[in-house]
Design an enzyme around this catalytic site. Structure first.
Site, PDB file in Angstrom:
ATOM      1  N   LYS A   1       7.112  -6.759  10.460  1.00 46.84           N
ATOM      2  CA  LYS A   1       6.296  -6.177   9.391  1.00 46.84           C
ATOM      3  C   LYS A   1       7.127  -5.481   8.328  1.00 46.84           C
ATOM      4  O   LYS A   1       6.806  -5.491   7.158  1.00 46.84           O
ATOM      5  CB  LYS A   1       5.289  -5.193  10.001  1.00 46.84           C
ATOM      6  CG  LYS A   1       4.442  -4.459   8.983  1.00 46.84           C
ATOM      7  CD  LYS A   1       3.467  -3.525   9.694  1.00 46.84           C
ATOM      8  CE  LYS A   1       2.811  -2.586   8.716  1.00 46.84           C
ATOM      9  NZ  LYS A   1       3.721  -1.551   8.197  1.00 46.84           N
TER      10      LYS A   1
ATOM     11  N   THR B   1       3.885   1.463  -1.100  1.00 50.05           N
ATOM     12  CA  THR B   1       4.548   1.472  -2.402  1.00 50.05           C
ATOM     13  C   THR B   1       3.645   2.081  -3.468  1.00 50.05           C
ATOM     14  O   THR B   1       4.076   2.906  -4.280  1.00 50.05           O
ATOM     15  CB  THR B   1       4.962   0.046  -2.799  1.00 50.05           C
ATOM     16  OG1 THR B   1       5.832  -0.490  -1.789  1.00 50.05           O
ATOM     17  CG2 THR B   1       5.673   0.020  -4.139  1.00 50.05           C
TER      18      THR B   1
ATOM     19  N   PHE C   1      -3.431  -0.664   6.911  1.00 51.94           N
ATOM     20  CA  PHE C   1      -4.070  -1.960   6.706  1.00 51.94           C
ATOM     21  C   PHE C   1      -5.235  -1.865   5.715  1.00 51.94           C
ATOM     22  O   PHE C   1      -5.207  -1.056   4.803  1.00 51.94           O
ATOM     23  CB  PHE C   1      -4.485  -2.570   8.043  1.00 51.94           C
ATOM     24  CG  PHE C   1      -3.310  -2.897   8.933  1.00 51.94           C
ATOM     25  CD1 PHE C   1      -2.229  -3.612   8.447  1.00 51.94           C
ATOM     26  CD2 PHE C   1      -3.266  -2.461  10.251  1.00 51.94           C
ATOM     27  CE1 PHE C   1      -1.139  -3.908   9.260  1.00 51.94           C
ATOM     28  CE2 PHE C   1      -2.176  -2.753  11.070  1.00 51.94           C
ATOM     29  CZ  PHE C   1      -1.124  -3.477  10.569  1.00 51.94           C
TER      30      PHE C   1
ATOM     31  N   TRP D   1       6.504  -0.845  -8.189  1.00 59.21           N
ATOM     32  CA  TRP D   1       7.669  -1.400  -7.495  1.00 59.21           C
ATOM     33  C   TRP D   1       8.827  -1.551  -8.483  1.00 59.21           C
ATOM     34  O   TRP D   1       9.964  -1.206  -8.186  1.00 59.21           O
ATOM     35  CB  TRP D   1       7.327  -2.765  -6.880  1.00 59.21           C
ATOM     36  CG  TRP D   1       8.389  -3.272  -5.947  1.00 59.21           C
ATOM     37  CD1 TRP D   1       8.452  -3.142  -4.592  1.00 59.21           C
ATOM     38  CD2 TRP D   1       9.587  -3.986  -6.328  1.00 59.21           C
ATOM     39  NE1 TRP D   1       9.597  -3.717  -4.102  1.00 59.21           N
ATOM     40  CE2 TRP D   1      10.311  -4.247  -5.142  1.00 59.21           C
ATOM     41  CE3 TRP D   1      10.116  -4.416  -7.549  1.00 59.21           C
ATOM     42  CZ2 TRP D   1      11.531  -4.925  -5.139  1.00 59.21           C
ATOM     43  CZ3 TRP D   1      11.337  -5.090  -7.555  1.00 59.21           C
ATOM     44  CH2 TRP D   1      12.021  -5.340  -6.361  1.00 59.21           C
TER      45      TRP D   1
ATOM     46  N   ALA E   1      -2.997   1.046  12.806  1.00 61.20           N
ATOM     47  CA  ALA E   1      -4.398   1.010  12.384  1.00 61.20           C
ATOM     48  C   ALA E   1      -5.167  -0.141  13.017  1.00 61.20           C
ATOM     49  O   ALA E   1      -6.393  -0.133  13.006  1.00 61.20           O
ATOM     50  CB  ALA E   1      -4.490   0.919  10.874  1.00 61.20           C
TER      51      ALA E   1
ATOM     52  N   PHE F   1       3.370  -8.330  -8.756  1.00 62.80           N
ATOM     53  CA  PHE F   1       4.560  -8.956  -8.205  1.00 62.80           C
ATOM     54  C   PHE F   1       5.233  -9.755  -9.310  1.00 62.80           C
ATOM     55  O   PHE F   1       4.564 -10.201 -10.245  1.00 62.80           O
ATOM     56  CB  PHE F   1       4.172  -9.868  -7.035  1.00 62.80           C
ATOM     57  CG  PHE F   1       5.320 -10.285  -6.161  1.00 62.80           C
ATOM     58  CD1 PHE F   1       5.799 -11.577  -6.190  1.00 62.80           C
ATOM     59  CD2 PHE F   1       5.927  -9.374  -5.306  1.00 62.80           C
ATOM     60  CE1 PHE F   1       6.867 -11.978  -5.382  1.00 62.80           C
ATOM     61  CE2 PHE F   1       6.986  -9.755  -4.513  1.00 62.80           C
ATOM     62  CZ  PHE F   1       7.457 -11.056  -4.543  1.00 62.80           C
TER      63      PHE F   1
ATOM     64  N   ARG G   1       2.554   8.076   6.812  1.00 61.11           N
ATOM     65  CA  ARG G   1       2.888   7.914   8.225  1.00 61.11           C
ATOM     66  C   ARG G   1       4.382   7.690   8.422  1.00 61.11           C
ATOM     67  O   ARG G   1       5.082   7.256   7.520  1.00 61.11           O
ATOM     68  CB  ARG G   1       2.134   6.718   8.813  1.00 61.11           C
ATOM     69  CG  ARG G   1       0.629   6.906   8.871  1.00 61.11           C
ATOM     70  CD  ARG G   1      -0.048   5.676   9.442  1.00 61.11           C
ATOM     71  NE  ARG G   1       0.127   4.515   8.568  1.00 61.11           N
ATOM     72  CZ  ARG G   1      -0.087   3.261   8.937  1.00 61.11           C
ATOM     73  NH1 ARG G   1      -0.477   2.990  10.173  1.00 61.11           N
ATOM     74  NH2 ARG G   1       0.072   2.266   8.096  1.00 61.11           N
TER      75      ARG G   1
ATOM     76  N   LYS H   1       0.825  -1.215   0.000  1.00 57.78           N
ATOM     77  CA  LYS H   1       0.000   0.000   0.000  1.00 57.78           C
ATOM     78  C   LYS H   1       0.856   1.261   0.000  1.00 57.78           C
ATOM     79  O   LYS H   1       0.573   2.212  -0.738  1.00 57.78           O
ATOM     80  CB  LYS H   1      -0.917  -0.033   1.227  1.00 57.78           C
ATOM     81  CG  LYS H   1      -1.836   1.159   1.395  1.00 57.78           C
ATOM     82  CD  LYS H   1      -2.975   0.852   2.346  1.00 57.78           C
ATOM     83  CE  LYS H   1      -2.532   0.109   3.567  1.00 57.78           C
ATOM     84  NZ  LYS H   1      -1.488   0.799   4.360  1.00 57.78           N
TER      85      LYS H   1
END
Length: 562
Positions: A111, A79, A307, A415, A279, A387, A100, A77
């Site tokens: 994480k 990214t 999230f 990405w 979150a 991906f 954030r 998210k």
């Protein structure tokens, strides 16, 4: 059989990128060097005087980035947030990103960071993921200073008649440390304080973090700090920071932390990074000051909420937007094929194998999050965050599923390609902003009771049959209502991995009930926290923390930071 692709790590890409001086990045937002407080060459805070002068400016359009329920496979998210900002800049839009700040807990734990990834990152990545400009340390210090003042007040005679069994303010540290969840303090005799049970929260779960992120300016910060409930007295009445006359000292500790931080992406798009509440246990959004400042300085703002849409987006729309009169123009819902396959029943070890049927099964999770955003009356686009193991068949399967339901969708490759990989997404976002009617509204009225608001969120956003309240929670609802707090919004503390409160229930669970075990008053922040399931406010470390891979070379350059 697919070949294993060798890819550079995020930190390798970040360290090879060329940064521009932050004063040059600031010029893109019409900021001068006098508007900045420099933290070296590549980081700066925006001055209080400049922030005050922006209030008369017209606001740009705010785009919210959210996601499906995350899995260990990840959604990317942050990214996509960075990549979308870069893509809008490539389309010659005046854009700023608002994100954030990462917490050291997940950075050193499991994480990962919060600076994006691949060629869609904010820089300097090492600084941002570690100490940055010291904001989280200032919040930790203010939190623990308040804890010290409370215990000293009791030790020095307890004028406010605080019941030491009913102190609700915990200490904090910005690390995952399960050993600190419950502790005994004040041992050692009369000179060492009054013994009592205490505990630690992770800093990003501290109410001071939420207060700083929801405050509009330093005076509002002080007012909110004064409202924070720290304990109850012997008559079971709330005791606040204002009662202790400590709001001035706490504000002093936070006077620099409240100023938003300006950095840049790999493609030199301005990014304002400020605040970082979790979150799953807090409201999960960067600061109001960061978002509104970005909106005053740019025509388009790309911001994110933590999230999935069941957590961060719901809280952004029902808490942050309502608190600050922010009106988002559009929403991007990020999904990966890997995560959809997990929601469809595939084990993490098998995600590299093609499985279009699992995507069809896992699609129900994405569909629920689409419905959630539709309930708020907002236009949206699904971003398929590609991906390198995704096959064309799998991609076409997901896009076809979206098109059958007339869900706007865009393949996103930021990405690998940076802003160039987000052009399709950026064009679709611009299109839906221009072509679709924005009927944004909140999920519930503030006048509804605490129980009714919790039930509304559980049924409408999670898809639950209903809510079960523990005996403790039921009593707290009555007490909070008597204290005049029933008109506050609700901040649900829930697992991020499932729409339910059971992290093992992936996909789109049915016939489940949400269990609310306890409520917490965050009166300074301006919401009531409802703790569900087994969610904790102090995480623990995994068996093999990410920190095991981290090091530094002889020149002081970070190694192994993602």
């Amino acid at each position: 059989m697919q070949q294993k692709v060798k890819v550079k790590s995020d930190i390798e890409i970040a360290q090879q990128a060329e940064m521009k001086l932050i004063v040059h990045i600031a010029k893109k937002l019409n900021l001068t060097e006098d508007d900045l407080e420099l933290y070296g060459k590549y980081k700066a805070k925006i001055t209080s005087s400049k922030l005050a002068s922006l209030k008369k400016y017209k606001s740009g359009k705010i785009i919210l980035v959210t996601a499906i329920n995350p899995t260990p496979a990840g959604e990317g998210k942050s990214t996509v947030t960075v990549g979308l900002g870069d893509a809008l800049q490539a389309l010659n839009k005046k854009v700023a990103i608002a994100m954030r700040e990462p917490s050291l807990g997940p950075t050193m734990g499991i994480k990962g960071g919060a600076a994006g990834g691949g060629f869609a990152q904010v820089l300097p990545m090492e600084d941002i993921n570690l100490h940055f400009t010291g904001d989280l340390h200032a919040i930790t210090t203010a939190n623990n200073a308040l804890a010290a003042f409370i215990d000293n007040h009791i030790h020095q005679g307890n004028e406010l008649q605080i019941d030491q069994r009913r102190i609700v303010w915990k200490r904090a540290v910005d690390l995952n440390d399960r050993a600190l969840r419950k502790v005994i303090i004040g041992l050692g005799g009369p000179l060492e304080g009054v013994p009592r049970e205490d505990g630690f929260d992770i800093t990003v779960a501290s109410e001071i973090m939420a207060v700083l992120c929801l405050a509009s300016d330093i005076e509002d910060l002080k007012t909110r700090l004064a409202r924070m409930v720290v304990a109850y007295n012997k008559d079971k009445k709330p005791v606040t920071v204002g009662d202790m006359k400590m709001e001035g000292a706490l504000t002093l500790l936070l006077k620099d932390a409240i100023k938003p931080n300006l950095v840049q992406t790999i493609e030199h798009t301005p990014a304002i990074i400020h605040g970082g509440p979790f979150a799953n246990i807090a409201h999960g959004c960067n600061s109001v000051i960061a978002t509104t400042t970005a909106a005053k300085l740019a025509d388009y703002v790309v911001t994110e909420a933590g999230f999935g849409a069941d957590l961060g987006a719901e809280k952004f729309l029902d808490i942050k937007a309502r608190n600050s009169e922010i009106n988002p123009e559009a929403v991007v819902i990020v999904a990966t094929l890997r995560a959809l396959k997990m929601h469809g029943g595939v084990a993490k070890a098998d995600l590299g194998k093609e499985d279009a049927e699992a995507i069809k099964k896992g699609f129900s999770n994405l569909q629920k999050h689409v419905e959630n955003i539709q309930q708020f009356g907002l236009p949206f686009v699904v971003a398929v965050n590609r991906f390198y193991t995704d096959t064309e068949n799998e991609i076409n399967t997901l896009i076809s599923l979206c098109e059958q339901l007339q869900i706007p969708v865009a393949l996103t490759e930021v990405w690998e390609k940076g802003g160039a990989g987000g052009i399709e997404l950026a064009k679709k976002v611009l299109s839906i902003i221009e072509e679709n009617q924005n009927n944004f509204d909140h999920l519930y009225p503030l006048e509804a009771g605490i129980e009714e608001k919790i039930t509304t969120i559980a049924q409408k956003v999670y898809g639950a049959m209903g809510v079960e309240f523990s005996t403790k929670a039921t009593k707290q609802i009555a007490d909070f209502t008597a204290n005049g707090w029933s008109n506050l919004p609700i901040c649900m503390a829930k697992t991020q991995y499932s729409l339910s409160d059971d992290p093992a229930l992936l996909g789109r669970p049915e016939n489940f009930t949400i269990m609310v075990r306890e409520l917490k008053p965050s009166i300074g922040a301006g919401f009531i926290v409802a703790l569900t399931g087994d969610v904790m406010t102090m995480p623990g470390l995994p068996k093999a923390p990410a920190a095991l891979n981290m090091d530094v070379d002889e020149e002081g350059k970070a190694i192994g930071l993602f």
